[in-house]
Write an enzyme that holds these catalytic residues in place. Structure first.
Site, PDB file in Angstrom:
ATOM      1  N   VAL A  77       0.850  -1.185   0.000  1.00 19.26           N
ATOM      2  CA  VAL A  77       0.000   0.000   0.000  1.00 19.26           C
ATOM      3  C   VAL A  77       0.886   1.236   0.000  1.00 19.26           C
ATOM      4  O   VAL A  77       2.105   1.153   0.184  1.00 19.26           O
ATOM      5  CB  VAL A  77      -0.943   0.019   1.215  1.00 19.26           C
ATOM      6  CG1 VAL A  77      -1.872  -1.205   1.187  1.00 19.26           C
ATOM      7  CG2 VAL A  77      -0.160   0.056   2.530  1.00 19.26           C
ATOM      8  N   SER A 131      12.789  -4.092  -5.847  1.00 24.13           N
ATOM      9  CA  SER A 131      13.226  -3.328  -7.016  1.00 24.13           C
ATOM     10  C   SER A 131      13.104  -4.161  -8.273  1.00 24.13           C
ATOM     11  O   SER A 131      13.312  -5.368  -8.259  1.00 24.13           O
ATOM     12  CB  SER A 131      14.680  -2.870  -6.839  1.00 24.13           C
ATOM     13  OG  SER A 131      15.085  -2.107  -7.956  1.00 24.13           O
ATOM     14  N   LYS A 186      17.391  -0.347   0.375  1.00 19.52           N
ATOM     15  CA  LYS A 186      16.605   0.021  -0.812  1.00 19.52           C
ATOM     16  C   LYS A 186      16.698   1.526  -1.079  1.00 19.52           C
ATOM     17  O   LYS A 186      16.770   1.963  -2.233  1.00 19.52           O
ATOM     18  CB  LYS A 186      15.138  -0.392  -0.622  1.00 19.52           C
ATOM     19  CG  LYS A 186      14.194   0.026  -1.759  1.00 19.52           C
ATOM     20  CD  LYS A 186      14.647  -0.523  -3.105  1.00 19.52           C
ATOM     21  CE  LYS A 186      13.548  -0.507  -4.168  1.00 19.52           C
ATOM     22  NZ  LYS A 186      12.900   0.763  -4.399  1.00 19.52           N
ATOM     23  N   HIS A 189      19.961   2.134  -2.669  1.00 18.90           N
ATOM     24  CA  HIS A 189      19.810   1.630  -4.047  1.00 18.90           C
ATOM     25  C   HIS A 189      19.166   2.696  -4.922  1.00 18.90           C
ATOM     26  O   HIS A 189      19.651   2.991  -6.020  1.00 18.90           O
ATOM     27  CB  HIS A 189      18.955   0.360  -4.043  1.00 18.90           C
ATOM     28  CG  HIS A 189      18.400  -0.027  -5.391  1.00 18.90           C
ATOM     29  ND1 HIS A 189      17.306   0.609  -5.949  1.00 18.90           N
ATOM     30  CD2 HIS A 189      18.775  -0.965  -6.294  1.00 18.90           C
ATOM     31  CE1 HIS A 189      17.044   0.082  -7.128  1.00 18.90           C
ATOM     32  NE2 HIS A 189      17.919  -0.876  -7.353  1.00 18.90           N
ATOM     33  N   ASN A 190      18.092   3.292  -4.437  1.00 19.76           N
ATOM     34  CA  ASN A 190      17.393   4.290  -5.241  1.00 19.76           C
ATOM     35  C   ASN A 190      18.229   5.549  -5.423  1.00 19.76           C
ATOM     36  O   ASN A 190      18.179   6.194  -6.474  1.00 19.76           O
ATOM     37  CB  ASN A 190      16.048   4.639  -4.600  1.00 19.76           C
ATOM     38  CG  ASN A 190      14.999   3.579  -4.840  1.00 19.76           C
ATOM     39  OD1 ASN A 190      15.326   2.424  -5.094  1.00 19.76           O
ATOM     40  ND2 ASN A 190      13.738   3.940  -4.747  1.00 19.76           N
ATOM     41  N   GLU A 193      20.583   4.779  -8.051  1.00 20.45           N
ATOM     42  CA  GLU A 193      19.802   4.789  -9.292  1.00 20.45           C
ATOM     43  C   GLU A 193      19.662   6.212  -9.829  1.00 20.45           C
ATOM     44  O   GLU A 193      19.825   6.455 -11.035  1.00 20.45           O
ATOM     45  CB  GLU A 193      18.427   4.185  -9.022  1.00 20.45           C
ATOM     46  CG  GLU A 193      17.465   4.166 -10.183  1.00 20.45           C
ATOM     47  CD  GLU A 193      16.095   3.662  -9.755  1.00 20.45           C
ATOM     48  OE1 GLU A 193      15.092   4.355 -10.036  1.00 20.45           O
ATOM     49  OE2 GLU A 193      16.019   2.587  -9.123  1.00 20.45           O
ATOM     50  N   HIS A 454      35.260  29.086  17.356  1.00 20.69           N
ATOM     51  CA  HIS A 454      34.910  27.662  17.276  1.00 20.69           C
ATOM     52  C   HIS A 454      36.099  26.741  17.527  1.00 20.69           C
ATOM     53  O   HIS A 454      35.923  25.525  17.591  1.00 20.69           O
ATOM     54  CB  HIS A 454      34.284  27.351  15.916  1.00 20.69           C
ATOM     55  CG  HIS A 454      32.936  27.968  15.730  1.00 20.69           C
ATOM     56  ND1 HIS A 454      31.824  27.551  16.416  1.00 20.69           N
ATOM     57  CD2 HIS A 454      32.537  29.001  14.941  1.00 20.69           C
ATOM     58  CE1 HIS A 454      30.772  28.285  16.049  1.00 20.69           C
ATOM     59  NE2 HIS A 454      31.179  29.176  15.152  1.00 20.69           N
ATOM     60  N   SER A 482      33.367  26.356  25.419  1.00 24.99           N
ATOM     61  CA  SER A 482      33.461  26.624  26.862  1.00 24.99           C
ATOM     62  C   SER A 482      32.109  26.654  27.559  1.00 24.99           C
ATOM     63  O   SER A 482      32.032  26.771  28.770  1.00 24.99           O
ATOM     64  CB  SER A 482      34.168  27.975  27.103  1.00 24.99           C
ATOM     65  OG  SER A 482      35.436  27.967  26.491  1.00 24.99           O
TER      66      SER A 482
END
Length: 485
Positions: A77, A131, A186, A189-190, A193, A454, A482
């Site tokens: 679905v 797939s 998957k 994988h996509n 792709e 930083h 700090s």
């Protein structure tokens, strides 16, 4: 009382659902089917399923009653809320040890959550990547299941019976790992792709707009490439697309609008890479290339207003075509190298025990990115299961470095001609960045320390020690490390 007769249940009789149901039945399994619009069940039973080993049902309760224990229900679905709603509808009908399987393109974090929910209720849950499109669903897809490990022995005979096979006969289906591992694989994988398709598109664009090649000429080139190291499903279908003409003799490719769509899995891959700090540059560029293509009307307007200063290509046509072959192969390796980097990092983050060679084997047949090339990836991880990056494997190292001159010539030719090759060029930039022992991030760190205190590390001190410079002479000693706000 209904006598349980079916080996497996399937909910969702759209194209993928119908074809997977027919695939399972053709392999000797009795399949019970249900669809929310029950007329589709009746149409299927009276149509494609007529005379076959199916049981049509008209409610979830009827479907559950038709299944042998432990019940195995494959849900096909729409991803998202419909899956959650269906799970909650089914759980009260199930018994401990029954198995719910989500075969849709669900986000892996949803699968992690759903696995915990279903296991808490006493049942087992599987999220599986599927797939291969509708043809693969019918004749043999690539399957990537993950979830509750206890479910695998029960679904393995079905999954490995219906999946594609490698040329050597190995099943293109294996257990990926716990909870969301299958849907994560998957997703990657996509993403790959997306990258593969964009790379082929860029190659086609250079052939067409830089070299002025006809569809017939390009078709011959892709046909030749598909017999060599670029042997793959996507190169194969590109060959066929270039040759296709409609009933009036018009090349169909030439009348297709250049605005690409997407369903989200490529974006998910890009977002996850950003979250995990993995430089998935090629795949991210492929996602953005689709987004830029979607702005079709804006691009057409901009073309009339923005002048490009370009240099027409004046080199040898045959050489650039061969350079394109080498560049496409090299960039393709980068796409997989980056995808596997994301898989390795995710395995640590989510505590999955991924079989990297096994993943390549699962992708070897049935799926959209299937290619001969994946056999080489399997061999690389057979040689070294702990391989940090495909570029460090001897085979792939040589394959990329020996093609880099051709790759650079392609990027230069495209750039000088004003043809965008975002994936081809970003792959080359990643290659050059990954092989560089020193990058300009030292300046970046100095800038960050200048405006935000930083801090930075030093090359003449051990890693893990941080320093701050009062760059202006009137700053303080307080740094961003700090305090915690």
């Amino acid at each position: 009382m209904t006598t349980p007769v079916a080996d497996v249940g399937l909910i969702g009789l759209a194209v993928m659902g119908e074809n997977l149901a027919l695939n399972m039945e053709s392999r000797g399994f009795h399949v019970a089917v249900f669809n929310r619009t029950t007329s589709r069940v009746d149409d299927f039973i009276a149509g494609r399923a007529q005379g076959k080993n199916f049981t049509g049902t008209h409610s979830p309760a009827e479907l559950v009653a038709a299944l042998k224990a432990p019940r195995k229900i494959l849900m096909l679905v729409k991803a998202g809320k419909p899956v959650d709603e269906l799970i909650e509808q089914l759980l009260p009908l199930l018994s401990p040890g029954d198995i719910l399987i989500d075969g849709g393109n669900s986000l892996f974090t949803d699968t992690i959550r759903r696995t915990a929910r279903v296991e808490q209720a006493g049942m087992l849950y599987v999220g599986t990547g599927v797939s291969g499109g509708e043809e693969g669903a019918l004749n043999g897809p690539s399957l990537m299941p993950g979830g509750s490990p206890a479910a695998w022995p029960h679904i393995k005979p079905i999954f490995q019976a219906i999946c594609a096979r490698t040329p050597e006969g190995d099943p293109c289906c294996d257990w990926m790992g716990e909870n969301g591992a299958g849907h994560f694989v998957k997703m990657v994988h996509n993403g790959i792709e997306y990258g593969d398709m964009q790379l082929i598109g860029e190659t086609y664009d250079v052939m067409k707009r830089v070299l002025g090649m006809s569809n017939a000429e390009m078709q011959e080139v892709f046909a030749d490439w598909n017999r060599r190291e670029l042997d793959s499903y996507l190169v194969e279908i590109t060959r066929d697309i270039l040759a296709y003409k409609d009933d009036s003799g018009v090349a169909t490719l030439d009348v297709i609008l250049d605005a690409a769509g997407q369903k989200g899995t490529g974006k998910w891959t890009a977002v996850e890479a950003l979250d995990q700090g993995i430089p998935l540059t090629l795949i991210v560029e492929a996602v953005f290339a689709r987004a830029l293509s979607a702005a079709h009307d804006e691009r057409v307007s901009a073309e009339k207003k923005i002048r490009a200063d370009v240099t027409p290509f004046s080199g040898e046509k045959a050489r650039l075509i061969d350079d394109l072959r080498q560049a496409l192969y090299a960039a393709k390796i980068i796409s997989y190298a980056q995808g596997y980097q994301l898989l390795r990092n995710a395995a640590k983050t989510y505590q999955w025990n991924l079989n990297y060679g096994g993943i390549a084997l699962v992708w070897r047949g049935g799926c959209i990115i299937r290619s001969a090339f994946l056999g080489d990836i399997k061999k690389a991880f057979d040689r070294d299961h702990d391989l940090v990056n495909l570029l460090l494997d001897a085979f792939f190292n040589e394959a990329v470095t020996s093609r880099q001159a051709a790759w650079r010539r392609v990027v230069v030719a495209a750039v000088q001609s004003g043809i965008p090759v975002p994936c081809m060029s970003s792959a080359l930039a990643y290659f050059d960045g990954y092989r560089s022992g020193r990058l300009p991030a030292n300046l970046l760190q100095a800038q960050r320390d200048y405006f935000g205190a930083h801090t930075y590390e030093r090359i003449d001190r051990p890693r893990g020690q941080f320093f701050h410079t009062d760059w202006t002479g009137h700053g303080g000693a307080t740094t961003s490390r700090s305090y915690s706000a």
